[in-house]
Each structure stands twice: as C-alpha cells, then as structure tokens.
Design an enzyme around this catalytic site. Structure first.
Site, short mmCIF file in Angstrom:
data_model
loop_
_atom_site.label_atom_id
_atom_site.label_comp_id
_atom_site.label_asym_id
_atom_site.label_seq_id
_atom_site.Cartn_x
_atom_site.Cartn_y
_atom_site.Cartn_z
N SER A 137 0.85 -1.19 0.00
CA SER A 137 0.00 0.00 0.00
C SER A 137 0.89 1.24 0.00
O SER A 137 2.05 1.18 0.43
CB SER A 137 -0.88 0.01 1.26
OG SER A 137 -1.57 1.23 1.40
N TYR A 150 -1.47 -0.71 10.85
CA TYR A 150 -1.62 -0.97 9.41
C TYR A 150 -0.45 -0.39 8.63
O TYR A 150 0.15 -1.07 7.77
CB TYR A 150 -2.93 -0.36 8.93
CG TYR A 150 -3.24 -0.61 7.47
CD1 TYR A 150 -3.81 -1.81 7.06
CD2 TYR A 150 -3.01 0.37 6.51
CE1 TYR A 150 -4.12 -2.04 5.73
CE2 TYR A 150 -3.31 0.16 5.18
CZ TYR A 150 -3.86 -1.05 4.79
OH TYR A 150 -4.16 -1.26 3.45
#
Length: 252
Positions: A137, A150
C-alpha cells in the site's frame, strides 16, 4: 510468447473474493491465466472458465502452507502468486492493544511471508520458475491518521518484497510489489461514505488524476509484473495511486 500474455500460466490470488484481489484475479484470467481464487469464506458469485476457488482463514500458524497445498492440489501447474489478503484493524495509537496489533501483523505480514515461502518451496521442488506479486500500500511509504499498525505492516511488506526477491532470484523466481493508493473497495467505501463532501473533494484534488481509484486500476499492473514483459524486473514496488503520493499539497 506475447509480452503481456499469461497463457499457459496458473495463478493463485489470495483475498480475491472482492475488491482489489477480485479485480486482479479477473485481470490475470483476461490475460490468459488459469486462476485459483481465494477468500476467507465468501467466494465470487461466478468463476471464469478454467478457474477454481479455495477458502481459508490465513490467521492460523499453519494456514498459509495449507492454502498453498490446497491450491496446488486444485491446479498442479501453479507458477504465479499474488499475495493480496490483508485487512485493517486499527484504533487510535494510544488505544491500540496487543490483540489488535497481533491480528494486524499475523494477517498482513506473517501470513504473507509464510505464504510466499510455501509457494516458493513448491516451485523449487518442481524445478519450476515463477513470479510473485506482494500487494502492499502507499501506507507503506506515507503515514495516515489512526493507522499505526496498518502502516507498519504495509511498510514491512515493502521491505519483504525486496528481501525475498534477493533470496529467490537464484531459483528463477521473481518477486515484486504493488502498492495501491486510495481505491474504492468494500473496506474503504465504508470509511469514505462517512466523510463530508468537502473532505472527499480534498482527496480528489490531492490525487493528480482527479479521482479515487477503482480495483480494476490495479489489475493491469499485476499482469505486467507477472508477465514476460517484466522478465528483467524483480525487487521493485510499483505504486498505483493516480499520483496521490507525488505532490505535497495537492490542488487548492
């Protein structure tokens, strides 16, 4: 072999029952590959011809190896892997506890690491070359509010891609990464839907191409990274974000 064709290849795509994983799996099939779809429990409503689906929660210690074994039983010709499965469990940093932290790391990092290891072991035992894409990501490069676990997990995947690429290069197995930016998925839609219109417009202005991405925007990059067109590419992470991480401020 045409440079962007995956005819004759077979791919496992984890987390491909919806969202980015589903779009990538469909894109690989459109490029000619047979595909093993995967989901925790749910599966796509209709599988393309020549494709199969396997289920399994990747949180368990032995789950990644079990999934690889099941995928090879279903499609012994497997030579491509997309490690896409992952999720978001964050709360604000000062509220984060060990359970949420471990859940994030177990799924996003540990499961991916041992999934790739089990897949590579199978290819090496069969003396078969292959290619792997690890989906990380833009959170692996840039932080976000209330996203510490995350963000940390996605940063780990960026380095994992490079490190494993070095380990597997002698075995003719390429490893690359795909880092999506802000993409419409079931995970982000629930979050985006709660934003005020002006906040959403801010995101759209920050993205150079002027729109929030769709899962299909990631599919072509995955095809490229697995296809003969990228035969001399390994250890790289390609960002698919419409230019989100390019500018500092965005359009006013």
């Amino acid at each position: 072999m045409p440079p962007f064709s995956l005819a004759g290849n077979t791919a496992l795509v984890t987390g491909s029952s919806k969202g980015i994983g589903l779009a990538i799996a469909q894109g690989l099939h459109a490029a000619g590959a047979e595909v093993v779809f995967h989901g925790n429990t749910a599966q796509p409503a209709a599988l393309p011809p020549g494709c199969v689906a396997v289920s399994g929660d990747l949180q368990g210690a032995d789950a990644p190896a079990a999934l690889i074994a099941a995928a090879f039983r279903a499609k012994p010709g497997l030579d491509l892997l997309v490690g896409n499965a992952g999720s978001f469990f964050d709360v604000p940093f000062l509220e984060m506890g060990p359970d949420r932290w471990e859940r994030t790391m177990n799924l996003n990092v540990r499961a991916t690491y041992f999934l790739v290891q089990a897949f590579a072991r199978e290819l090496i035992a069969r003396q078969r070359p292959g290619a792997i894409v690890i989906v990380s990501s833009t959170n692996g490069f840039q932080s976000e509010d209330d996203s510490t676990a995350y963000d940390t997990s996605k940063g780990a995947l960026v380095m994992m891609t490079r490190s494993i690429a070095q380990s597997l290069a002698p075995h003719h197995i390429r490893v690359n990464g795909l880092a999506p930016g802000l993409i419409h998925t079931p995970l982000t839609d629930s979050w985006l839907g709660g934003k005020k219109p002006e906040t959403r417009r801010h995101y759209e202005k920050k993205i150079l191409l002027g729109r929030i991405g769709e899962p299909v925007d990631c599919a072509g990059t995955a095809v490229f990274l697995l296809a003969p067109a990228s035969a001399y590419v390994t250890g790289q992470v390609l960002v698919v974000d419409g230019g989100l991480t390019v500018g500092q401020i965005g359009r006013i």
